[in-house]
Design a protein around this motif. Structure first.
Motif, PDB file in Angstrom:
ATOM      1  N   GLN A 139     -58.935  38.176  24.491  1.00 41.01           N
ATOM      2  CA  GLN A 139     -57.539  38.324  24.924  1.00 41.01           C
ATOM      3  C   GLN A 139     -56.831  39.497  24.251  1.00 41.01           C
ATOM      4  N   LEU A 140     -56.912  39.595  22.921  1.00 34.55           N
ATOM      5  CA  LEU A 140     -56.191  40.659  22.231  1.00 34.55           C
ATOM      6  C   LEU A 140     -56.747  42.033  22.578  1.00 34.55           C
ATOM      7  N   ARG A 141     -58.053  42.108  22.746  1.00 40.70           N
ATOM      8  CA  ARG A 141     -58.671  43.383  23.107  1.00 40.70           C
ATOM      9  C   ARG A 141     -58.202  43.829  24.503  1.00 40.70           C
ATOM     10  N   VAL A 142     -58.161  42.891  25.433  1.00 43.55           N
ATOM     11  CA  VAL A 142     -57.721  43.202  26.800  1.00 43.55           C
ATOM     12  C   VAL A 142     -56.231  43.516  26.834  1.00 43.55           C
ATOM     13  N   HIS A 143     -55.431  42.790  26.061  1.00 42.98           N
ATOM     14  CA  HIS A 143     -53.995  43.038  26.055  1.00 42.98           C
ATOM     15  C   HIS A 143     -53.656  44.388  25.432  1.00 42.98           C
ATOM     16  N   MET A 144     -54.376  44.778  24.391  1.00 40.83           N
ATOM     17  CA  MET A 144     -54.140  46.115  23.828  1.00 40.83           C
ATOM     18  C   MET A 144     -54.541  47.194  24.838  1.00 40.83           C
ATOM     19  N   GLN A 145     -55.628  46.967  25.544  1.00 39.54           N
ATOM     20  CA  GLN A 145     -56.030  47.916  26.580  1.00 39.54           C
ATOM     21  C   GLN A 145     -54.958  48.009  27.663  1.00 39.54           C
ATOM     22  N   SER A 146     -54.373  46.861  28.036  1.00 43.65           N
ATOM     23  CA  SER A 146     -53.357  46.863  29.097  1.00 43.65           C
ATOM     24  C   SER A 146     -52.108  47.635  28.686  1.00 43.65           C
ATOM     25  N   LEU A 147     -51.892  47.808  27.386  1.00 46.53           N
ATOM     26  CA  LEU A 147     -50.779  48.615  26.890  1.00 46.53           C
ATOM     27  C   LEU A 147     -51.143  50.090  26.810  1.00 46.53           C
ATOM     28  N   MET A 174     -53.526  51.204  24.843  1.00 43.36           N
ATOM     29  CA  MET A 174     -53.927  51.478  23.466  1.00 43.36           C
ATOM     30  C   MET A 174     -55.076  50.561  23.057  1.00 43.36           C
ATOM     31  N   PRO A 175     -56.273  50.798  23.598  1.00 42.29           N
ATOM     32  CA  PRO A 175     -57.418  49.958  23.230  1.00 42.29           C
ATOM     33  C   PRO A 175     -57.690  50.043  21.739  1.00 42.29           C
ATOM     34  N   ILE A 176     -58.179  48.957  21.184  1.00 47.98           N
ATOM     35  CA  ILE A 176     -58.418  48.874  19.744  1.00 47.98           C
ATOM     36  C   ILE A 176     -59.509  49.859  19.333  1.00 47.98           C
ATOM     37  N   LEU A 177     -59.302  50.489  18.214  1.00 53.32           N
ATOM     38  CA  LEU A 177     -60.231  51.502  17.713  1.00 53.32           C
ATOM     39  C   LEU A 177     -61.635  50.921  17.564  1.00 53.32           C
ATOM     40  N   ASN A 178     -62.627  51.673  18.023  1.00 48.94           N
ATOM     41  CA  ASN A 178     -64.053  51.326  17.938  1.00 48.94           C
ATOM     42  C   ASN A 178     -64.435  50.141  18.826  1.00 48.94           C
ATOM     43  N   ASP A 179     -63.657  49.880  19.860  1.00 50.15           N
ATOM     44  CA  ASP A 179     -64.001  48.809  20.800  1.00 50.15           C
ATOM     45  C   ASP A 179     -65.076  49.316  21.757  1.00 50.15           C
ATOM     46  N   ARG A 180     -66.236  48.665  21.754  1.00 49.27           N
ATOM     47  CA  ARG A 180     -67.358  49.083  22.602  1.00 49.27           C
ATOM     48  C   ARG A 180     -67.316  48.470  24.000  1.00 49.27           C
ATOM     49  N   TYR A 227     -63.982  47.855  25.708  1.00 55.50           N
ATOM     50  CA  TYR A 227     -62.771  48.252  26.426  1.00 55.50           C
ATOM     51  C   TYR A 227     -62.256  49.578  25.876  1.00 55.50           C
ATOM     52  N   PRO A 228     -61.786  50.501  26.742  1.00 58.04           N
ATOM     53  CA  PRO A 228     -61.633  50.345  28.197  1.00 58.04           C
ATOM     54  C   PRO A 228     -62.923  50.575  28.982  1.00 58.04           C
TER      55      PRO A 228
END
Length: 326
Positions: free
Chosen positions: A266-274, A276-282, A284-285
């Motif tokens: 959820q948090l990874r997807v919500h940051m992407q929806s803003l 601003m995907p979380i740093l080093n996320d493999r 998302y996006p």
């Protein structure tokens, strides 16, 4: 804070990756479905079901496991190649991988009583066996460290995410702690680091916005393709997060996040929806090609704090680990 402890996130045991073949120390099990749950399928033997259900495993693997005595009923009786299918019975088996990578980070117990263990889980370490990990998981490590074979998680935390977790010890009280999460009676506070959008950087530069900045994110999250990823779609919201930008360094921002609901990623997807995907996320996006974990680039997401009223003792519990390096 009562019963709180700090821990340096991501303590490293070794900087190199090592792999070796592994067989799970604890068995997994599956309950054989009732006939009316099989959607027209009919199985004469246990191995027929296992081969059809676990399509990602070559049939010869199940044959080898059975012939080696690695598949059995709950009471311990061995299952053979011709053992008849028995609906509702549990089949136990031991997961195996050809090469299991050692995760070079250590967990740390922050608190323990007769019912629970509060533990810091490092990045990259799965909570339970899965994929190429059978013994390199939090549950197995804690069972070895505590010599308690009933250690089990009360909730989920992604392999890529580090932070504070509630683990249970007593099967008789486990449901009470699991219910805390179902009833939203537990508070989880996260941190994340992400690259800020050009628009946001411009607003900060000309002082048209100031810190902290806050977003309430509510949208509908469903499974995507591949099925272990998630996506936002049109429709009634089924997820809710409160997200704040609290510090800026260059083009990076430090965020605090509170998931009100508990959807997968959820948090990874919500940051992407803003944007601003979380740093080093493999994931998302853009889903990155499958490959070995890069232990030098952990996902910058941390379950920093966990607060709840213990359902057995009534004690107000509050546990926190050290924050992300920012």
């Amino acid at each position: 804070m009562p019963n709180s402890s700090n821990y340096i996130a991501g303590h490293v045991l070794s900087s190199c990756q090592t792999s070796s073949a592994a067989i799970a120390a604890q068995p997994s099990y599956i309950v054989l479905p009732r006939t009316n749950e099989l959607a027209g399928k009919q199985y004469h033997t246990v191995i027929d079901f296992l081969i059809d259900h676990f399509k990602q495993i070559d049939p010869s693997v199940w044959q080898q496991r059975i012939e080696a005595g690695k598949v059995h009923w709950q009471h311990g009786g061995l299952i053979g190649i011709n053992t008849a299918y028995q609906a509702t019975q549990r089949v136990y088996y031991y997961r195996e991988v050809v090469a299991e990578t050692k995760v070079p980070f250590v967990e740390q117990v922050l608190y323990q009583d007769s019912n629970t263990i509060i533990v810091y889980k490092p990045h990259f370490l799965p909570v339970t066996p899965g994929g190429n990990y059978v013994n390199e998981c939090l549950v197995h490590r804690l069972r070895i460290a505590t010599q308690i074979d009933t250690v089990a998680p009360a909730h989920r935390l992604d392999k890529d995410t580090a932070g504070v977790m509630l683990m249970t010890l007593d099967p008789q009280t486990r449901h009470a702690y699991h219910q805390l999460f179902l009833d939203n009676k537990i508070t989880k506070d996260y941190q994340a680091i992400a690259k800020l959008t050009p628009q946001l950087l411009a607003q900060l530069a000309d002082n048209t916005c100031t810190l902290p900045m806050h977003w309430t994110v509510k949208n509908r999250i469903v499974a995507a393709t591949p099925s272990f990823t998630m996506q936002v779609v049109e429709g009634e919201a089924n997820s809710h997060s409160e997200i704040s930008l609290v510090a800026v360094m260059g083009d990076l921002g430090l965020f605090t996040l509170s998931p009100i609901t508990g959807k997968t990623h959820q948090l990874r997807v919500h940051m992407q929806s803003l944007g601003m995907p979380i740093l080093n996320d493999r994931f998302y996006p853009i889903l990155q090609p499958k490959g070995p974990d890069n232990f030098g680039k952990p996902l910058q997401l941390l379950a920093k704090r966990l607060r709840f009223t213990d359902p057995i003792s009534g004690i107000e519990q509050d546990f926190e680990c050290q924050g992300l390096d920012f």
